[in-house]
Scaffold this motif. Structure first.
Motif, PDB file in Angstrom:
ATOM      1  N   TYR A  11      -8.018  -0.116  -5.705  1.00  0.00           N
ATOM      2  CA  TYR A  11      -7.303   0.899  -4.946  1.00  0.00           C
ATOM      3  C   TYR A  11      -8.118   1.176  -3.692  1.00  0.00           C
ATOM      4  O   TYR A  11      -9.204   1.743  -3.788  1.00  0.00           O
ATOM      5  CB  TYR A  11      -7.175   2.218  -5.720  1.00  0.00           C
ATOM      6  CG  TYR A  11      -6.496   2.116  -7.056  1.00  0.00           C
ATOM      7  CD1 TYR A  11      -5.113   2.213  -7.156  1.00  0.00           C
ATOM      8  CD2 TYR A  11      -7.247   1.953  -8.218  1.00  0.00           C
ATOM      9  CE1 TYR A  11      -4.496   2.142  -8.396  1.00  0.00           C
ATOM     10  CE2 TYR A  11      -6.631   1.884  -9.458  1.00  0.00           C
ATOM     11  CZ  TYR A  11      -5.260   1.976  -9.540  1.00  0.00           C
ATOM     12  OH  TYR A  11      -4.643   1.905 -10.762  1.00  0.00           O
ATOM     13  N   CYS A  20      -9.479  -3.239   7.755  1.00  0.00           N
ATOM     14  CA  CYS A  20      -8.528  -3.864   6.817  1.00  0.00           C
ATOM     15  C   CYS A  20      -8.697  -5.383   6.692  1.00  0.00           C
ATOM     16  O   CYS A  20      -8.751  -5.897   5.570  1.00  0.00           O
ATOM     17  CB  CYS A  20      -7.101  -3.482   7.179  1.00  0.00           C
ATOM     18  SG  CYS A  20      -6.764  -1.706   6.980  1.00  0.00           S
ATOM     19  N   GLU A  24      -9.782  -7.530   3.215  1.00  0.00           N
ATOM     20  CA  GLU A  24      -9.044  -8.677   2.678  1.00  0.00           C
ATOM     21  C   GLU A  24      -9.963  -9.881   2.479  1.00  0.00           C
ATOM     22  O   GLU A  24      -9.878 -10.575   1.466  1.00  0.00           O
ATOM     23  CB  GLU A  24      -7.877  -9.025   3.594  1.00  0.00           C
ATOM     24  CG  GLU A  24      -6.785  -7.981   3.551  1.00  0.00           C
ATOM     25  CD  GLU A  24      -5.615  -8.293   4.470  1.00  0.00           C
ATOM     26  OE1 GLU A  24      -5.573  -9.399   5.051  1.00  0.00           O
ATOM     27  OE2 GLU A  24      -4.740  -7.422   4.594  1.00  0.00           O
ATOM     28  N   LEU A  37      -3.018  -8.118   0.556  1.00  0.00           N
ATOM     29  CA  LEU A  37      -2.912  -6.662   0.456  1.00  0.00           C
ATOM     30  C   LEU A  37      -1.806  -6.183   1.380  1.00  0.00           C
ATOM     31  O   LEU A  37      -1.674  -6.664   2.505  1.00  0.00           O
ATOM     32  CB  LEU A  37      -4.240  -6.004   0.856  1.00  0.00           C
ATOM     33  CG  LEU A  37      -5.402  -6.232  -0.098  1.00  0.00           C
ATOM     34  CD1 LEU A  37      -6.710  -5.801   0.547  1.00  0.00           C
ATOM     35  CD2 LEU A  37      -5.189  -5.469  -1.383  1.00  0.00           C
ATOM     36  N   GLU A  38      -1.010  -5.252   0.890  1.00  0.00           N
ATOM     37  CA  GLU A  38       0.045  -4.652   1.700  1.00  0.00           C
ATOM     38  C   GLU A  38      -0.422  -3.263   2.109  1.00  0.00           C
ATOM     39  O   GLU A  38      -0.554  -2.379   1.263  1.00  0.00           O
ATOM     40  CB  GLU A  38       1.352  -4.584   0.910  1.00  0.00           C
ATOM     41  CG  GLU A  38       1.916  -5.956   0.615  1.00  0.00           C
ATOM     42  CD  GLU A  38       3.262  -5.886  -0.096  1.00  0.00           C
ATOM     43  OE1 GLU A  38       3.979  -4.875   0.073  1.00  0.00           O
ATOM     44  OE2 GLU A  38       3.573  -6.852  -0.811  1.00  0.00           O
ATOM     45  N   TRP A  39      -0.678  -3.086   3.381  1.00  0.00           N
ATOM     46  CA  TRP A  39      -1.248  -1.843   3.901  1.00  0.00           C
ATOM     47  C   TRP A  39      -0.149  -0.853   4.251  1.00  0.00           C
ATOM     48  O   TRP A  39       0.868  -1.220   4.828  1.00  0.00           O
ATOM     49  CB  TRP A  39      -2.105  -2.142   5.132  1.00  0.00           C
ATOM     50  CG  TRP A  39      -3.271  -3.013   4.796  1.00  0.00           C
ATOM     51  CD1 TRP A  39      -3.359  -4.365   4.947  1.00  0.00           C
ATOM     52  CD2 TRP A  39      -4.502  -2.597   4.216  1.00  0.00           C
ATOM     53  NE1 TRP A  39      -4.576  -4.820   4.510  1.00  0.00           N
ATOM     54  CE2 TRP A  39      -5.304  -3.743   4.052  1.00  0.00           C
ATOM     55  CE3 TRP A  39      -5.023  -1.363   3.810  1.00  0.00           C
ATOM     56  CZ2 TRP A  39      -6.578  -3.699   3.515  1.00  0.00           C
ATOM     57  CZ3 TRP A  39      -6.299  -1.315   3.283  1.00  0.00           C
ATOM     58  CH2 TRP A  39      -7.063  -2.476   3.142  1.00  0.00           C
ATOM     59  N   GLU A  40      -0.393   0.410   3.884  1.00  0.00           N
ATOM     60  CA  GLU A  40       0.512   1.514   4.215  1.00  0.00           C
ATOM     61  C   GLU A  40      -0.314   2.628   4.834  1.00  0.00           C
ATOM     62  O   GLU A  40      -1.496   2.776   4.520  1.00  0.00           O
ATOM     63  CB  GLU A  40       1.176   2.058   2.946  1.00  0.00           C
ATOM     64  CG  GLU A  40       2.012   1.065   2.188  1.00  0.00           C
ATOM     65  CD  GLU A  40       2.539   1.656   0.886  1.00  0.00           C
ATOM     66  OE1 GLU A  40       2.421   2.892   0.671  1.00  0.00           O
ATOM     67  OE2 GLU A  40       3.050   0.884   0.073  1.00  0.00           O
ATOM     68  N   GLN A  42      -1.988   6.117   5.252  1.00  0.00           N
ATOM     69  CA  GLN A  42      -2.510   7.070   4.262  1.00  0.00           C
ATOM     70  C   GLN A  42      -2.315   8.479   4.819  1.00  0.00           C
ATOM     71  O   GLN A  42      -3.025   8.896   5.731  1.00  0.00           O
ATOM     72  CB  GLN A  42      -3.992   6.791   3.993  1.00  0.00           C
ATOM     73  CG  GLN A  42      -4.720   7.825   3.141  1.00  0.00           C
ATOM     74  CD  GLN A  42      -4.076   8.134   1.811  1.00  0.00           C
ATOM     75  OE1 GLN A  42      -3.156   8.948   1.742  1.00  0.00           O
ATOM     76  NE2 GLN A  42      -4.559   7.499   0.763  1.00  0.00           N
ATOM     77  N   TYR A  49      -5.435   3.595   6.446  1.00  0.00           N
ATOM     78  CA  TYR A  49      -4.459   2.853   5.655  1.00  0.00           C
ATOM     79  C   TYR A  49      -4.926   2.741   4.215  1.00  0.00           C
ATOM     80  O   TYR A  49      -6.118   2.821   3.928  1.00  0.00           O
ATOM     81  CB  TYR A  49      -4.237   1.467   6.264  1.00  0.00           C
ATOM     82  CG  TYR A  49      -3.617   1.570   7.619  1.00  0.00           C
ATOM     83  CD1 TYR A  49      -2.241   1.567   7.766  1.00  0.00           C
ATOM     84  CD2 TYR A  49      -4.414   1.739   8.753  1.00  0.00           C
ATOM     85  CE1 TYR A  49      -1.661   1.711   9.011  1.00  0.00           C
ATOM     86  CE2 TYR A  49      -3.840   1.882   9.999  1.00  0.00           C
ATOM     87  CZ  TYR A  49      -2.464   1.874  10.125  1.00  0.00           C
ATOM     88  OH  TYR A  49      -1.892   2.031  11.354  1.00  0.00           O
ATOM     89  N   ARG A  50      -3.956   2.523   3.338  1.00  0.00           N
ATOM     90  CA  ARG A  50      -4.233   2.377   1.912  1.00  0.00           C
ATOM     91  C   ARG A  50      -3.549   1.112   1.401  1.00  0.00           C
ATOM     92  O   ARG A  50      -2.580   0.641   1.986  1.00  0.00           O
ATOM     93  CB  ARG A  50      -3.754   3.594   1.126  1.00  0.00           C
ATOM     94  CG  ARG A  50      -2.245   3.814   1.189  1.00  0.00           C
ATOM     95  CD  ARG A  50      -1.735   4.795   0.157  1.00  0.00           C
ATOM     96  NE  ARG A  50      -2.068   4.402  -1.184  1.00  0.00           N
ATOM     97  CZ  ARG A  50      -1.413   3.498  -1.912  1.00  0.00           C
ATOM     98  NH1 ARG A  50      -0.370   2.876  -1.411  1.00  0.00           N
ATOM     99  NH2 ARG A  50      -1.790   3.214  -3.139  1.00  0.00           N
ATOM    100  N   ALA A  51      -4.096   0.589   0.305  1.00  0.00           N
ATOM    101  CA  ALA A  51      -3.501  -0.593  -0.336  1.00  0.00           C
ATOM    102  C   ALA A  51      -4.019  -0.649  -1.765  1.00  0.00           C
ATOM    103  O   ALA A  51      -5.031  -0.023  -2.100  1.00  0.00           O
ATOM    104  CB  ALA A  51      -3.880  -1.863   0.411  1.00  0.00           C
ATOM    105  N   GLU A  52      -3.316  -1.390  -2.592  1.00  0.00           N
ATOM    106  CA  GLU A  52      -3.811  -1.635  -3.948  1.00  0.00           C
ATOM    107  C   GLU A  52      -3.391  -3.027  -4.377  1.00  0.00           C
ATOM    108  O   GLU A  52      -2.401  -3.566  -3.883  1.00  0.00           O
ATOM    109  CB  GLU A  52      -3.360  -0.581  -4.942  1.00  0.00           C
ATOM    110  CG  GLU A  52      -1.887  -0.540  -5.225  1.00  0.00           C
ATOM    111  CD  GLU A  52      -1.534   0.572  -6.207  1.00  0.00           C
ATOM    112  OE1 GLU A  52      -1.110   0.237  -7.327  1.00  0.00           O
ATOM    113  OE2 GLU A  52      -1.686   1.752  -5.839  1.00  0.00           O
TER     114      GLU A  52
END
Length: 167
Positions: A11, A20, A24, A37-40, A42, A49-52
């Motif tokens: 996470y 980012c 990766e 990773l798909e970044w969104e 935050q 940005y966040r990813a999991e």
């Protein structure tokens, strides 16, 4: 799936955009080929940005990943490696302010505090119950949980309350 005997989750709770691609790369180096990773965005930290990602790799890969991400400024993350045959599980949490925390976990994800760590808490406390409480709080990683909770909630789409912003 030869050599794949552990699985877990990474996470990334918040990372600046410039970091980012480096994350990766670190994921690929530590875990081998994984999904992108798909970044969104935050919402708990605008501009980050966040990813999991769920991962499968060799036992100990969670530690490799935690080591590769450790100490990067402005990065908040958690890594879990589930218990597997012959190995307890682990959890790593990192915040810029607190650094890295590691705990051994059981098959259901509960943190296990060893007998030696409990004895250490008693010894450090010298009979002061509040000091025992403090040492056990450290052993459980409560400060990391408190700091990461707003980022976890924002990731779930929940509203984030910033008490210091209440006027």
């Amino acid at each position: 799936m030869s050599g794949i005997d552990a699985r877990g989750v990474l996470y990334v709770h918040s990372a600046p955009a410039a970091l980012c691609p480096h994350i990766e790369w670190a994921v690929g180096a530590a875990l081998g080929a994984q999904e992108q990773l798909e970044w969104e965005a935050q919402p708990a930290a605008p501009g980050t940005y966040r990813a999991e990602i769920n991962w499968m790799a060799q036992q100990g890969s969670g530690a490799k990943l935690a080591s590769s991400l450790r100490g990067w400024a402005h990065l908040r993350y958690e890594i879990t490696e589930e218990a597997s045959e012959g190995s307890d599980g682990s959890r790593w949490s990192h915040t810029p302010e607190l650094g890295i925390f590691h705990a051994t976990t059981d098959v259901t994800g509960n943190i296990m505090v060893s007998e030696d760590r409990i004895r250490y808490a008693y010894e450090q406390a010298s009979g002061d119950p509040s000091a025992v409480y403090h040492e056990l709080s450290l052993a459980l990683g409560e400060s990391w949980d408190e700091e990461l909770e707003p980022f976890r909630q924002a990731a779930d789409g929940a509203n984030v309350r910033w008490l210091h912003r209440v006027g």
